[in-house]
Scaffold this motif. Structure first.
Motif, PDB file in Angstrom:
ATOM      1  N   LEU A  13      74.906 -12.367  68.671  1.00 22.58           N
ATOM      2  CA  LEU A  13      74.383 -13.151  69.793  1.00 22.58           C
ATOM      3  C   LEU A  13      75.485 -13.538  70.765  1.00 22.58           C
ATOM      4  O   LEU A  13      75.339 -13.381  71.984  1.00 22.58           O
ATOM      5  N   ASN A  23      75.986 -12.219  74.596  1.00 19.13           N
ATOM      6  CA  ASN A  23      75.862 -13.320  75.550  1.00 19.13           C
ATOM      7  C   ASN A  23      77.104 -13.418  76.435  1.00 19.13           C
ATOM      8  O   ASN A  23      77.004 -13.659  77.642  1.00 19.13           O
ATOM      9  N   ASP A  24      78.279 -13.217  75.841  1.00 21.03           N
ATOM     10  CA  ASP A  24      79.510 -13.233  76.646  1.00 21.03           C
ATOM     11  C   ASP A  24      79.483 -12.116  77.688  1.00 21.03           C
ATOM     12  O   ASP A  24      79.934 -12.299  78.832  1.00 21.03           O
ATOM     13  N   ALA A  54      76.806 -10.866  79.052  1.00 19.68           N
ATOM     14  CA  ALA A  54      75.837 -11.248  80.083  1.00 19.68           C
ATOM     15  C   ALA A  54      76.423 -12.292  81.036  1.00 19.68           C
ATOM     16  O   ALA A  54      76.189 -12.244  82.248  1.00 19.68           O
ATOM     17  N   HIS A 106      70.802  -8.172  80.405  1.00 21.51           N
ATOM     18  CA  HIS A 106      71.299  -7.749  79.102  1.00 21.51           C
ATOM     19  C   HIS A 106      70.204  -8.012  78.077  1.00 21.51           C
ATOM     20  O   HIS A 106      69.407  -8.946  78.229  1.00 21.51           O
ATOM     21  N   LEU A 153      69.741 -21.175  68.568  1.00 25.61           N
ATOM     22  CA  LEU A 153      69.004 -20.334  69.509  1.00 25.61           C
ATOM     23  C   LEU A 153      67.564 -20.807  69.660  1.00 25.61           C
ATOM     24  O   LEU A 153      66.965 -20.661  70.729  1.00 25.61           O
ATOM     25  N   ARG A 166      68.419 -22.873  78.919  1.00 22.74           N
ATOM     26  CA  ARG A 166      69.553 -22.010  79.247  1.00 22.74           C
ATOM     27  C   ARG A 166      70.656 -22.785  79.966  1.00 22.74           C
ATOM     28  O   ARG A 166      70.411 -23.797  80.637  1.00 22.74           O
ATOM     29  N   ILE A 203      73.585 -20.117  76.545  1.00 24.97           N
ATOM     30  CA  ILE A 203      72.825 -18.876  76.618  1.00 24.97           C
ATOM     31  C   ILE A 203      72.638 -18.477  78.079  1.00 24.97           C
ATOM     32  O   ILE A 203      72.149 -19.275  78.895  1.00 24.97           O
ATOM     33  N   ALA A 204      73.035 -17.256  78.407  1.00 26.17           N
ATOM     34  CA  ALA A 204      72.948 -16.768  79.796  1.00 26.17           C
ATOM     35  C   ALA A 204      71.491 -16.575  80.206  1.00 26.17           C
ATOM     36  O   ALA A 204      70.640 -16.170  79.400  1.00 26.17           O
ATOM     37  N   LEU A 206      70.013 -12.938  79.806  1.00 25.69           N
ATOM     38  CA  LEU A 206      69.934 -12.359  78.466  1.00 25.69           C
ATOM     39  C   LEU A 206      68.492 -12.441  77.966  1.00 25.69           C
ATOM     40  O   LEU A 206      67.906 -13.524  77.908  1.00 25.69           O
TER      41      LEU A 206
END
Length: 712
Positions: A529, A533-534, A536, A544, A563, A570, A585-586, A589
């Motif tokens: 994850l 995420n990085d 994105a 992503h 999550l 977000r 969290i992007a 994503l």
């Protein structure tokens, strides 16, 4: 470079005695015969194209059994039989046959009409075209033989990439003709006009008055592409045409907000259909009016792809017209590619310099003068299928580039080239050309464009705050469907998608992040994850996707951790203890998960998890099962029985069509039941599916006697 007239004059002069230049040495001395003009062609006889306006002087035909020699670009024939031919005359001597007019008879034939002789004259050496003439039972017959690829065609491949509606006239006509299959093919082509909607006010003006010749012209084009053909006055479609119309009907219905993503997926599916067909296209085939020497076996479109892949995925039109177009055999293509590669290594190499190209790669074959680039563009258009497989136009340096999205597909085709088909039958050739060996792969036959379109839409609408969950029993293709949707969302970029499979031992540290042992010590290790995420966060303008396969097999609440909360909120950071860092969290994503409702952990999912799942059912697919059985080679009668049984299964049956891959006969059906299907109903003496008799009924192939009979 000598013209036809100069070649003719040189040949005559070389053989003529002094003082009688330009006079055929084999011509009889009789003044009357020498001055006599050949009779005019009979009604309906016309000279072939490119033979010139004026008829050349005709000399006596070659004698029976003559042999042929080349002399300064002309052909000199010597009689090899002497008096063996009843009408041969010694006074004629050696014969020269130059540029005969087809359909004309010489003033005084040297042979009876029963003789069959042949003589060829290679003219127009610059264009690589040979003119072959034969004396066949009293009549001259003439034809042209190409010694390079024909570039006289100006056909335009239709643009089939557009969504919502056909992009051009050719695409509209193709769509209408494919919907007219099985209808009569004769003027005024009312069925095609009806499918075009010519009488409708909404139709484009250019379609209102389609000339009858336009329909015939386009049919010839579509026939050459392996799509359509006429048989006994009826319009018929190949496998390729049948698959294409299904694809186009779905494609032209797409008018949603995600057309760019769907456009990418549509082009990929179109390319999978097109590439095998184009690779089979033969230069010498029964459809073309151009004639080629015996032994011509080159596949020109495949040759272009081979050259581009070997030459940095690009090819200049001058390189095509000087090195590749003279190749009439597949075995000659590697040498042509090597010739271009060596030329490019020269420091002063400049394809835009005709003089330099002439000295390095040789003359243009053929040479269309100022129209050379436009004429060669026809071959690029065919190899690209109108901008699908190649870039739609040359770049500023004149090079045409291969589309990066389809390199692997083309590589697979190059590595396994199709066999050559020498059939002279036009209809048979078109059917072979349009054969689709794998209309849809068994792996993705169930994952229709409509299903993928629906999932992409849900991802765009709800993917920024929920997990998109694909729900269905085993064997319905949830994983493949999820991966196809991810491919659309990421525009085919594998660096923007990540797949992870949950299982009973899967942990929070593997999914989110934590400490991992490295060389005897523990170091922070980001999980799946955090890694996607990085990526994105570093590229916020691109979507992503994280695909979580078999979500229901793990301890979902423990593995997902934060999550569950922050998929909805977000860009609100939370601390990951094992990484000693905060993570947010992007927004770009998307998380797609698959789960089987029969898994016990599904029942134990709490409301907090259920609220954050947008669940989409992936049902069994009867059409997919039919394709799987066809691919396996199952007998038609047995296939119908299996489909009837499958169609009658209850809605909550615990398995799907994917379990039938490779099943061919009754023995296979027997083994499938006893080795797989029955365990979805009963395990360890316990019934795990309510009312298993509802599924067992009708599956008669589980009995041993039927299995023995089916295996014989």
């Amino acid at each position: 470079m000598l013209s036809d007239t100069e070649i003719r004059g040189a040949a005559h002069s070389a053989a003529a005695p002094a003082g009688r230049r330009h006079r055929c040495p084999s011509m009889p001395t009789s003044p009357g015969l020498r001055r006599r003009r050949p009779p005019a062609p009979t009604r309906g006889e016309r000279p072939g194209r490119g033979w010139g306006r004026s008829a050349p002087r005709l000399y006596p035909p070659p004698r029976f059994g003559s042999r042929v020699e080349q002399d300064q670009g002309a052909t000199r024939t010597h009689c090899g039989q002497g008096e063996a031919c009843p009408s041969s005359q010694q006074a004629y001597g050696p014969l020269i046959m130059l540029d005969p007019k087809p359909g004309r008879t010489p003033a005084k034939p040297a042979h009876p009409t029963s003789c069959v002789v042949q003589c060829s004259a290679r003219l127009n050496v610059a264009t690589g075209v040979s003119r072959v003439a034969s004396w066949n039972r009293g009549t001259w017959q003439a034809s042209l033989v190409n010694e390079n690829w024909d570039i006289s065609g100006r056909d335009v491949v239709p643009d089939l990439r557009a969504l919502a509606r056909p992009a051009d006239v050719g695409a509209s006509l193709l769509h209408a003709m494919l919907h007219s299959v099985g209808k009569p093919w004769r003027p005024p082509y009312d069925d095609v006009r009806k499918n075009l909607g010519i009488r409708s006010k909404q139709v484009a003006p250019e379609l209102q008055e389609q000339a009858e010749s336009r329909f015939r012209t386009y049919l010839a084009l579509f026939r050459g592409l392996g799509l359509l053909y006429e048989d006994a006055g009826t319009l018929q479609s190949t496998d390729f045409g049948n698959e294409l119309i299904t694809h186009l009907d779905e494609q032209y219905q797409r008018v949603d907000d995600f057309s760019q993503e769907l456009y990418t997926a549509s082009c990929e599916r179109l390319a999978q259909l097109v590439v095998p067909v184009l690779s089979r296209y033969q230069l010498a085939n029964p459809l073309t009016s151009a004639k080629y020497p015996e032994g011509t076996d080159v596949r020109p479109l495949l040759a272009i792809w081979r050259a581009m892949r070997a030459l940095d995925n690009k090819l200049h039109w001058e390189e095509l017209g000087r090195a590749l177009t003279p190749c009439l055999r597949d075995s000659e293509v590697p040498d042509a590619i090597e010739k271009i590669r060596n030329a490019r290594m020269q420091a002063d190499y400049d394809p835009s310099n005709p003089t330099l190209m002439e000295s390095i790669l040789g003359p243009r074959r053929p040479d269309a003068g100022k129209d050379q680039s436009d004429r060669l563009d026809t071959w690029f258009s065919r190899a690209a299928f109108k901008g699908l497989l190649l870039e739609p136009r040359d770049r500023q340096d004149g090079y045409r580039h291969l589309s990066a999205a389809y390199v692997s597909l083309i590589d697979n085709t190059i590595n396994e080239p199709p066999p050559y088909n020498p059939t002279p039958d036009r209809a048979e050739y078109v059917r072979w050309l349009g054969t689709v060996s794998h209309r849809r792969t068994a792996a993705n036959s169930h994952s229709s464009d409509r299903m993928v379109s629906s999932i992409v839409e849900k991802c765009r609408r709800y993917g920024d705050r929920q997990i998109i969950a694909l729900v269905g029993p085993a064997g319905t293709g949830k994983t493949r469907t999820a991966q196809e949707a991810a491919n659309v969302l990421t525009e085919g970029d594998p660096t923007r998608a990540l797949t992870v499979q949950f299982h009973a031992g899967f942990t929070y540290e593997e999914f989110v992040g934590g400490l991992a042992p490295v060389n005897g010590t523990f170091v922070p290790s980001p999980g799946a994850l955090v890694r996607i995420n990085d990526s994105a966060l570093a590229n916020p303008d691109k979507t992503h996707v994280l695909v979580v396969d078999e979500l229901s097999r793990a301890d979902v609440a423990n593995v997902l951790g934060e999550l569950l909360t922050y998929i909805e909120y977000r860009e609100r950071p939370f601390l990951v203890p094992g990484l000693s860092r905060e993570v947010a969290i992007a927004r770009n994503l998307v998380v797609i998960a698959t789960l089987n409702p029969a898994d016990r952990s599904v029942v134990n999912m709490d409301d907090a998890l259920v609220r954050r799942l947008r669940q989409i059912e992936v049902p069994r697919d009867l059409d997919a099962l039919e394709y799987i059985l066809d691919t396996s080679g199952m007998d038609e009668a047995l296939k119908i029985q299996v489909l009837d049984w499958f169609k009658g299964l209850p809605a909550d049956a615990p398995f799907g069509h994917g379990l039938f891959v490779g099943i061919r006969n009754v023995a296979d059906l027997h083994d499938l039941w006893h080795e797989s299907l029955r365990y979805f109903l009963r395990r360890g003496g316990l019934t795990v599916y309510p009312e298993p008799e509802r599924i067992e009924q009708g599956y008669s192939w589980r009995h041993h006697n039927n299995a023995i009979e089916g295996s014989l």
